[in-house]
Design a protein around this motif. Structure first.
Motif, PDB file in Angstrom:
ATOM      1  N   PRO A 102       6.053 -21.227  16.663  1.00  9.68           N
ATOM      2  CA  PRO A 102       6.258 -19.919  17.282  1.00  9.68           C
ATOM      3  C   PRO A 102       6.467 -20.093  18.788  1.00  9.68           C
ATOM      4  CG  PRO A 102       3.925 -20.313  16.915  1.00  9.68           C
ATOM      5  CD  PRO A 102       4.641 -21.555  16.453  1.00  9.68           C
ATOM      6  N   GLY A 103       7.124 -19.119  19.412  1.00 13.63           N
ATOM      7  CA  GLY A 103       7.197 -19.084  20.871  1.00 13.63           C
ATOM      8  C   GLY A 103       7.975 -20.219  21.498  1.00 13.63           C
ATOM      9  N   ILE A 104       7.651 -20.503  22.789  1.00 14.52           N
ATOM     10  CA  ILE A 104       8.472 -21.442  23.547  1.00 14.52           C
ATOM     11  C   ILE A 104       7.914 -22.859  23.584  1.00 14.52           C
ATOM     12  CG2 ILE A 104       9.470 -19.673  25.070  1.00 14.52           C
ATOM     13  CD1 ILE A 104       7.460 -20.916  27.223  1.00 14.52           C
ATOM     14  N   ALA A 105       6.734 -23.077  22.969  1.00 14.74           N
ATOM     15  CA  ALA A 105       6.117 -24.406  23.053  1.00 14.74           C
ATOM     16  C   ALA A 105       7.054 -25.494  22.525  1.00 14.74           C
ATOM     17  CB  ALA A 105       4.793 -24.430  22.292  1.00 14.74           C
ATOM     18  N   LYS A 106       7.770 -25.186  21.448  1.00 16.52           N
ATOM     19  CA  LYS A 106       8.648 -26.194  20.851  1.00 16.52           C
ATOM     20  C   LYS A 106       9.787 -26.576  21.792  1.00 16.52           C
ATOM     21  CE  LYS A 106      11.004 -22.594  18.136  1.00 16.52           C
ATOM     22  NZ  LYS A 106      10.197 -21.464  18.657  1.00 16.52           N
ATOM     23  N   VAL A 107      10.249 -25.599  22.574  1.00 16.93           N
ATOM     24  CA  VAL A 107      11.325 -25.878  23.532  1.00 16.93           C
ATOM     25  C   VAL A 107      10.791 -26.720  24.700  1.00 16.93           C
ATOM     26  CG1 VAL A 107      13.107 -24.865  25.003  1.00 16.93           C
ATOM     27  CG2 VAL A 107      12.455 -23.728  22.867  1.00 16.93           C
ATOM     28  N   GLN A 108       9.576 -26.372  25.144  1.00 14.37           N
ATOM     29  CA  GLN A 108       8.950 -27.179  26.204  1.00 14.37           C
ATOM     30  C   GLN A 108       8.738 -28.607  25.716  1.00 14.37           C
ATOM     31  OE1 GLN A 108       5.412 -24.831  26.770  1.00 14.37           O
ATOM     32  NE2 GLN A 108       6.281 -23.689  28.491  1.00 14.37           N
ATOM     33  N   PHE A 109       8.315 -28.723  24.464  1.00 17.54           N
ATOM     34  CA  PHE A 109       8.092 -30.049  23.883  1.00 17.54           C
ATOM     35  C   PHE A 109       9.413 -30.818  23.835  1.00 17.54           C
ATOM     36  CE2 PHE A 109       7.777 -32.803  20.019  1.00 17.54           C
ATOM     37  CZ  PHE A 109       6.808 -33.680  20.505  1.00 17.54           C
ATOM     38  N   LEU A 110      10.473 -30.133  23.402  1.00 13.87           N
ATOM     39  CA  LEU A 110      11.798 -30.756  23.338  1.00 13.87           C
ATOM     40  C   LEU A 110      12.203 -31.296  24.705  1.00 13.87           C
ATOM     41  CD1 LEU A 110      14.444 -31.273  21.704  1.00 13.87           C
ATOM     42  CD2 LEU A 110      15.211 -29.020  22.445  1.00 13.87           C
TER      43      LEU A 110
END
Ligand SMILES: [Zn+2]
Length: 330
Positions: A168-176
């Motif tokens: 959910p949310g933006i964490a995955k994009v930050q991780f990317l």
């Protein structure tokens, strides 16, 4: 039925027929002594009585029933399996929890689950909003680094060409964004997903995504092949040209239309092969045997270290004879 057909085809060759019967007897004996294991869905047997060779491989994926009689092992369906059923690494995360999986066509394996306590979600008494935000960002960075460590370990155990990110949310994009380039370029999907999505759902979503991705990659390969042909680049196409390049050890990647067969012949004495129907060898005049020319080329290419890519029905590749290759040199 196949047995009867093979036996008829071998009627005029008593030594081959004898070898066929003996080889088949070993297969029957194996099947009688080795009932399928609980998770086994497929079985591959290689049997040749004359060469005293018998190999059995139990697989966790189903295969089409097939019996092939040939002068060398028929490996194409297995090579195809390897290409199509590659596993994918899946990371589902938010800023405090992560789940790592590997997904292949028939299973999902949960590899790791971790979570961290990130100062709580609410402002603590006395701590300024700014200081709280800064600490929280640091904690998230540290957490992502942690997850990256786990992902690297996972990729060492089970190499996956593709990585899917979800959450959910933006964490995955930050991780990317935090990933090193070598790993980041393998991320082919980033999707919104509940952190606690059940494993069955993960498999359903990611396997279908993987199939779409596989088709997209197939198409991309064919497009590069077409472009390279136009500029006379390091490529070959059509059975003749590709087979010559395979023989010369020039092929880096072989593109083959899935399931395509080409009627061909070979002379065992001269080691010559060709396309079409022939009863005698053009060099020595002796009888030749019939074979699938495509299978033969695929086999030689693998033996010479070429990477195989099976392409599902693509009109452009079919127009080029169903086969193409990227070469190491010309
Ligand atoms: Zn010959």
């Amino acid at each position: 039925m196949r047995e009867t057909a093979c036996r008829k085809a071998l009627a005029g060759k008593p030594d081959l027929l004898e070898n066929f019967d003996l080889s088949l007897a070993s297969v029957r004996a194996y099947l009688a002594d080795n009932p399928p294991e609980p998770k086994q869905k497929g079985l591959v047997l290689f049997s040749c009585a004359k060469d005293e060779c018998f190999e059995a491989f139990r697989l966790s994926v189903p295969l089409k029933n097939l019996m092939v009689l040939d002068t060398s092992p028929y490996i194409r369906p297995l090579a195809r399996l390897r290409d199509d059923w590659e596993s994918i690494a899946v990371v589902i995360l938010d800023s405090e929890n992560a789940r790592l999986f590997t997904v292949s066509s028939d299973r999902v394996t949960a590899r790791k689950k971790n979570g961290v306590y990130l100062l709580g979600k609410h402002k603590k008494g006395g701590m300024s909003q700014m200081r709280f935000q800064r600490l929280r960002r640091q904690a998230i960075r540290a957490f992502h680094k942690d997850v990256l460590g786990d992902l690297k370990k996972l990729l060492r155990v089970e190499p996956a060409d593709q990585i899917f990110l979800g959450g959910p949310g933006i964490a995955k994009v930050q991780f990317l964004d935090s990933l090193p380039p070598g790993i980041r370029k393998r991320v082919t999907e980033v999707v919104d997903l509940d952190l606690n999505v059940p494993e069955g759902e993960i498999r359903r979503r990611f396997v279908s995504l993987a199939a779409v991705e596989e088709r997209r990659q197939d198409r991309a390969h064919v497009e590069v092949l077409l472009a390279e042909i136009l500029k006379d680049g390091l490529v070959a196409h059509g059975w003749d040209e590709v087979t010559k390049a395979v023989r010369a050890g020039k092929v880096e990647v072989l593109l083959v239309t899935s399931g395509l067969k080409l009627r061909g012949w070979k002379c065992e004495r001269c080691k010559v092969v060709g396309l079409g129907d022939r009863s005698t060898c053009p060099s020595c005049g002796k009888p030749v045997s019939e074979m699938d020319a495509m299978e033969r080329t695929v086999k030689e290419a693998t033996q010479r270290g070429a990477q195989l890519e099976f392409v599902a029905r693509d009109p452009d590749l079919e127009a080029l004879g169903g086969i193409g290759a990227f070469l190491r040199y010309k």
